[in-house]
Enzyme design. Sequence first.
Site, PDB file in Angstrom:
ATOM      1  N   GLY A   9      -7.624  11.017  -4.947  1.00  0.00           N
ATOM      2  CA  GLY A   9      -6.512  11.626  -4.210  1.00  0.00           C
ATOM      3  C   GLY A   9      -5.179  10.924  -4.350  1.00  0.00           C
ATOM      4  O   GLY A   9      -4.454  10.777  -3.370  1.00  0.00           O
ATOM      5  N   SER A  25      -1.539  10.820  -6.739  1.00  0.00           N
ATOM      6  CA  SER A  25      -0.768  11.500  -7.782  1.00  0.00           C
ATOM      7  C   SER A  25      -0.411  10.568  -8.939  1.00  0.00           C
ATOM      8  O   SER A  25      -0.155  10.998 -10.048  1.00  0.00           O
ATOM      9  CB  SER A  25       0.529  12.055  -7.189  1.00  0.00           C
ATOM     10  OG  SER A  25       1.363  10.966  -6.800  1.00  0.00           O
ATOM     11  N   CYS A  38      11.432  -6.455  20.100  1.00  0.00           N
ATOM     12  CA  CYS A  38      10.527  -7.580  20.302  1.00  0.00           C
ATOM     13  C   CYS A  38      11.011  -8.414  21.491  1.00  0.00           C
ATOM     14  O   CYS A  38      12.171  -8.309  21.901  1.00  0.00           O
ATOM     15  CB  CYS A  38      10.521  -8.407  19.023  1.00  0.00           C
ATOM     16  SG  CYS A  38       9.506  -9.867  19.070  1.00  0.00           S
ATOM     17  N   HIS A  81       0.107  -0.742   1.094  1.00  0.00           N
ATOM     18  CA  HIS A  81       1.379  -0.377   1.736  1.00  0.00           C
ATOM     19  C   HIS A  81       1.415  -0.709   3.232  1.00  0.00           C
ATOM     20  O   HIS A  81       2.250  -0.166   3.957  1.00  0.00           O
ATOM     21  CB  HIS A  81       1.651   1.124   1.543  1.00  0.00           C
ATOM     22  CG  HIS A  81       1.995   1.488   0.123  1.00  0.00           C
ATOM     23  ND1 HIS A  81       1.723   2.724  -0.414  1.00  0.00           N
ATOM     24  CD2 HIS A  81       2.583   0.777  -0.857  1.00  0.00           C
ATOM     25  CE1 HIS A  81       2.140   2.752  -1.683  1.00  0.00           C
ATOM     26  NE2 HIS A  81       2.651   1.582  -1.970  1.00  0.00           N
TER      27      HIS A  81
HETATM   28  P1  NAD Z   1      -0.010  10.700  -3.485  1.00  0.00           P
HETATM   29  O1  NAD Z   1       0.282   9.951  -4.688  1.00  0.00           O
HETATM   30  O2  NAD Z   1      -0.806   9.985  -2.458  1.00  0.00           O
HETATM   31  O3  NAD Z   1      -0.716  12.099  -3.960  1.00  0.00           O
HETATM   32  C1  NAD Z   1      -1.473  12.958  -3.206  1.00  0.00           C
HETATM   33  C2  NAD Z   1      -2.591  13.446  -4.139  1.00  0.00           C
HETATM   34  O4  NAD Z   1      -3.631  13.994  -3.355  1.00  0.00           O
HETATM   35  C3  NAD Z   1      -2.208  14.535  -5.153  1.00  0.00           C
HETATM   36  O5  NAD Z   1      -2.593  14.113  -6.448  1.00  0.00           O
HETATM   37  C4  NAD Z   1      -3.046  15.754  -4.707  1.00  0.00           C
HETATM   38  O6  NAD Z   1      -3.462  16.572  -5.796  1.00  0.00           O
HETATM   39  C5  NAD Z   1      -4.207  15.075  -4.054  1.00  0.00           C
HETATM   40  N1  NAD Z   1      -4.981  15.876  -3.082  1.00  0.00           N
HETATM   41  C6  NAD Z   1      -4.565  16.898  -2.298  1.00  0.00           C
HETATM   42  N2  NAD Z   1      -5.593  17.345  -1.545  1.00  0.00           N
HETATM   43  C7  NAD Z   1      -6.677  16.569  -1.849  1.00  0.00           C
HETATM   44  C8  NAD Z   1      -8.023  16.539  -1.404  1.00  0.00           C
HETATM   45  N3  NAD Z   1      -8.502  17.386  -0.473  1.00  0.00           N
HETATM   46  N4  NAD Z   1      -8.849  15.634  -1.952  1.00  0.00           N
HETATM   47  C9  NAD Z   1      -8.404  14.755  -2.897  1.00  0.00           C
HETATM   48  N5  NAD Z   1      -7.137  14.758  -3.348  1.00  0.00           N
HETATM   49  C10 NAD Z   1      -6.283  15.647  -2.837  1.00  0.00           C
HETATM   50  O7  NAD Z   1       1.310  11.244  -2.960  1.00  0.00           O
HETATM   51  P2  NAD Z   1       2.133  11.251  -1.644  1.00  0.00           P
HETATM   52  O8  NAD Z   1       1.522  12.102  -0.613  1.00  0.00           O
HETATM   53  O9  NAD Z   1       3.492  11.542  -2.102  1.00  0.00           O
HETATM   54  O10 NAD Z   1       2.116   9.751  -1.091  1.00  0.00           O
HETATM   55  C11 NAD Z   1       3.091   8.809  -1.389  1.00  0.00           C
HETATM   56  C12 NAD Z   1       2.690   7.499  -0.782  1.00  0.00           C
HETATM   57  O11 NAD Z   1       2.648   7.602   0.649  1.00  0.00           O
HETATM   58  C13 NAD Z   1       1.328   7.057  -1.207  1.00  0.00           C
HETATM   59  O12 NAD Z   1       1.328   5.660  -1.264  1.00  0.00           O
HETATM   60  C14 NAD Z   1       0.460   7.538  -0.084  1.00  0.00           C
HETATM   61  O13 NAD Z   1      -0.750   6.845   0.043  1.00  0.00           O
HETATM   62  C15 NAD Z   1       1.369   7.368   1.143  1.00  0.00           C
HETATM   63  N6  NAD Z   1       0.950   8.347   2.155  1.00  0.00           N
HETATM   64  C16 NAD Z   1      -0.060   7.972   2.981  1.00  0.00           C
HETATM   65  C17 NAD Z   1      -0.576   8.872   3.868  1.00  0.00           C
HETATM   66  C18 NAD Z   1      -1.709   8.402   4.744  1.00  0.00           C
HETATM   67  O14 NAD Z   1      -1.752   7.231   5.106  1.00  0.00           O
HETATM   68  N7  NAD Z   1      -2.658   9.276   5.045  1.00  0.00           N
HETATM   69  C19 NAD Z   1      -0.068  10.193   3.937  1.00  0.00           C
HETATM   70  C20 NAD Z   1       0.989  10.540   3.082  1.00  0.00           C
HETATM   71  C21 NAD Z   1       1.470   9.601   2.163  1.00  0.00           C
HETATM   72 ZN    ZN Z   2      10.620 -11.015  17.298  1.00  0.00          ZN
END
Ligand code: NAD
Ligand code: ZN
Length: 269
Positions: A200, A202, A161, A132
């Site tokens: 981690g 969903s 830009c 992503h």
């Molecule tokens: P997701 O599909 O990434 O789901 C989050 C999952 O993490 C759930 O299944 C939950 O049970 C699990 N979880 C919670 N605590 C945990 C822990 N301590 N250890 C392991 N697993 C744990 O869902 P989202 O948050 O809706 O994300 C949607 C999209 O946005 C995804 O592509 C995600 O990677 C991105 N996103 C990225 C970040 C980041 O870059 N850190 C943060 C939020 C969302």
């Molecule tokens: Zn430009």
Amino acid sequence: MKNGAAWANDSRSGEDHVARAAERIRQAGRVVAFTGAGISVESGIPPFRGETGVWRQVDPSFIEIGRFRGDPAGCWPSIRKVFYGPFGQARPNAAHLALARLEREGHLLAVITQNIDHLHQDAGSKDVVEFHGQAGRLRCLDCDQTVPADPGLLLETVPRCFCGGLRKPDFVFFGEPIPDAAAKRAFDLAERAEVMLVIGSSGEVMPAGQIPLVAARHGAYIIEINPEPSVFTRQVTDLFLQGPAGRVMAALAGKAAMRSRPPSEGATG
Ligand code: NAD
Ligand code: ZN
């Protein structure tokens, strides 16, 4: 739960299952990790979905590409708040470090991440596919040039830009396609993986959620790490290690590093 799959709960049998997962990792030639927002929760970055999710507090439409193009100044304060607050200060946790260790010790080929926080690279992982994109860069919508997302730029009403075009964070907004190179590499790794660690995630975000399904269809053994069951648990998981990523992954990397004792050693006690 997938038929015949093993479910390792935290206590009692948990240790054995971690050892079993470690053995699989040691024996396989091609191990690939697939990570979601859950792996960064212990670094202080909230997930989007669920009880504590960001979408409970803000309406996600500010990262729809159409809305952003039409009203960048209206979207920018929310972008700054959500993606450059906790994201900016976060440090890798034990799970990111465990994946970097597995790669360094020759047990892990690559990490495919849905995350945009750069924490895998900060932990030392070298081969990271950012499905992503990432928040650490801004990209011009007109000329495609990228620049680091420096605090000065983020404070502008709308970052522009040199060419006059609009700059946006270099991660995939709703309505945008997955970058070609990342999509191709991710699915190629999935098709050829012998073991996939699904950490981690969903499984609700598409097309990323297809990656473990493709791996399983091509014969990969799926080891899942999550405190809660996910879409994958029922569909494709062979071994479910229930718990937070930091603790489970630290134990797993530790066990994978242990060399199997040669038979003669066992016999002499
Ligand atoms: P997701 O599909 O990434 O789901 C989050 C999952 O993490 C759930 O299944 C939950 O049970 C699990 N979880 C919670 N605590 C945990 C822990 N301590 N250890 C392991 N697993 C744990 O869902 P989202 O948050 O809706 O994300 C949607 C999209 O946005 C995804 O592509 C995600 O990677 C991105 N996103 C990225 C970040 C980041 O870059 N850190 C943060 C939020 C969302
Ligand atoms: Zn430009």
